[in-house]
Design an enzyme around this catalytic site. Sequence first.
Site, PDB file in Angstrom:
ATOM      1  N   LYS A  74      55.264 136.364 -52.777  1.00  0.00           N
ATOM      2  CA  LYS A  74      55.179 134.913 -52.590  1.00  0.00           C
ATOM      3  C   LYS A  74      55.449 134.133 -53.879  1.00  0.00           C
ATOM      4  O   LYS A  74      55.009 133.008 -54.038  1.00  0.00           O
ATOM      5  CB  LYS A  74      53.822 134.490 -51.998  1.00  0.00           C
ATOM      6  CG  LYS A  74      53.431 135.216 -50.720  1.00  0.00           C
ATOM      7  CD  LYS A  74      54.512 135.223 -49.649  1.00  0.00           C
ATOM      8  CE  LYS A  74      54.834 133.862 -49.086  1.00  0.00           C
ATOM      9  NZ  LYS A  74      55.921 133.914 -48.063  1.00  0.00           N
ATOM     10  N   GLY A  75      56.219 134.736 -54.777  1.00  0.00           N
ATOM     11  CA  GLY A  75      56.551 134.041 -56.022  1.00  0.00           C
ATOM     12  C   GLY A  75      57.924 133.398 -55.986  1.00  0.00           C
ATOM     13  O   GLY A  75      58.216 132.485 -56.753  1.00  0.00           O
ATOM     14  N   GLY A  76      58.796 133.926 -55.099  1.00  0.00           N
ATOM     15  CA  GLY A  76      60.174 133.447 -55.042  1.00  0.00           C
ATOM     16  C   GLY A  76      61.170 134.579 -55.177  1.00  0.00           C
ATOM     17  O   GLY A  76      62.340 134.353 -55.501  1.00  0.00           O
ATOM     18  N   THR A  90      54.281 125.282 -43.984  1.00  0.00           N
ATOM     19  CA  THR A  90      53.300 124.290 -44.405  1.00  0.00           C
ATOM     20  C   THR A  90      51.973 124.993 -44.655  1.00  0.00           C
ATOM     21  O   THR A  90      51.486 125.735 -43.805  1.00  0.00           O
ATOM     22  CB  THR A  90      53.117 123.218 -43.302  1.00  0.00           C
ATOM     23  OG1 THR A  90      54.379 122.615 -43.058  1.00  0.00           O
ATOM     24  CG2 THR A  90      52.114 122.163 -43.746  1.00  0.00           C
TER      25      THR A  90
END
Length: 327
Positions: free
Chosen positions: A78-80, A287
Amino acid sequence: SGGGGARDAWLRTPLAPSEMITAQSALPEREAQESSTTDEDLAGRRAANGSSERGGAVSTPDYGEKKLPQALIIGVKKGGTRALLEAIRVHPDVRAVGVEPHFFDRNYEKGLEWYRNVMPKTLDGQITMEKTPSYFVTNEAPKRIHSMAKDIKLIVVVRNPVTRAISDYTQTLSKKPEIPTFEVLAFKNRTLGLIDASWSAIRIGIYALHLENWLQYFPLSQILFVSGERLIVDPAGEMAKVQDFLGLKRVVTEKHFYFNKTKGFPCLKKPEDSSAPRCLGKSKGRTHPRIDPDVIHRLRKFYKPFNMMFYQMTGQDFQWEQEEGDK
């Protein structure tokens, strides 16, 4: 290595009497990490993009040979990492696996020939790469990777650990709606404010702790730290650093990116065809649920000494303490 004492000291950093943690609580038995991109995402993207999934410049050659990777994206979840992988795959001198092989954490017993076979064919001068974000938090991974190739280049995409934890939770929540709230999982004792550092969503963000393990095997010069935040606001700038680090010509530039206001991050496009930007799958840009501001405050306080140590270790200030709010 004499780093164990230093590590224990960081973990005992007096954040507040109620937030003290020990090395034992922060280093439980490693649990299986989820892949950061689901197979459904990849299958859907392949169907949507057909044979041009890699941007056209690096279509699969029918010749060449399969080689062990010379560079790895090792973290963090989930860092990119998916955005970085898709961007670097546009480069004609890079060939990368789309799915996460999980060789150095889950499939090591299958052997290096199995691993080599997973790789795409490459031509002379092309770099073979893969990304598996859970490597960064896997204790055995640095030693195993070093024994394969001690001169390999490692890329770590890091992000504000509070935002990263919430994003991690959001991904899990989408698959398991019945799980407890973030606030419940984040604390061992909410009344005392005792953060549960054994929860993987929290533990992954203690970057200094994990990095210490890697520095026992690799010099800092072989590790590139990419800012997940800057990858969103200035993808071309971060990709310039990645290409320089890999010894590549700067082919992937600002003309390859288009900012998607709906998703809130850049999408890839072919420079000659601006009408067809290629965005990451539906699992990206979710979201986030609203998190109690007090919980965010406590988490920031918890992470701050570890962030400071990480900045010191890497020689880079990611400025996570200067953010006013987390999404």
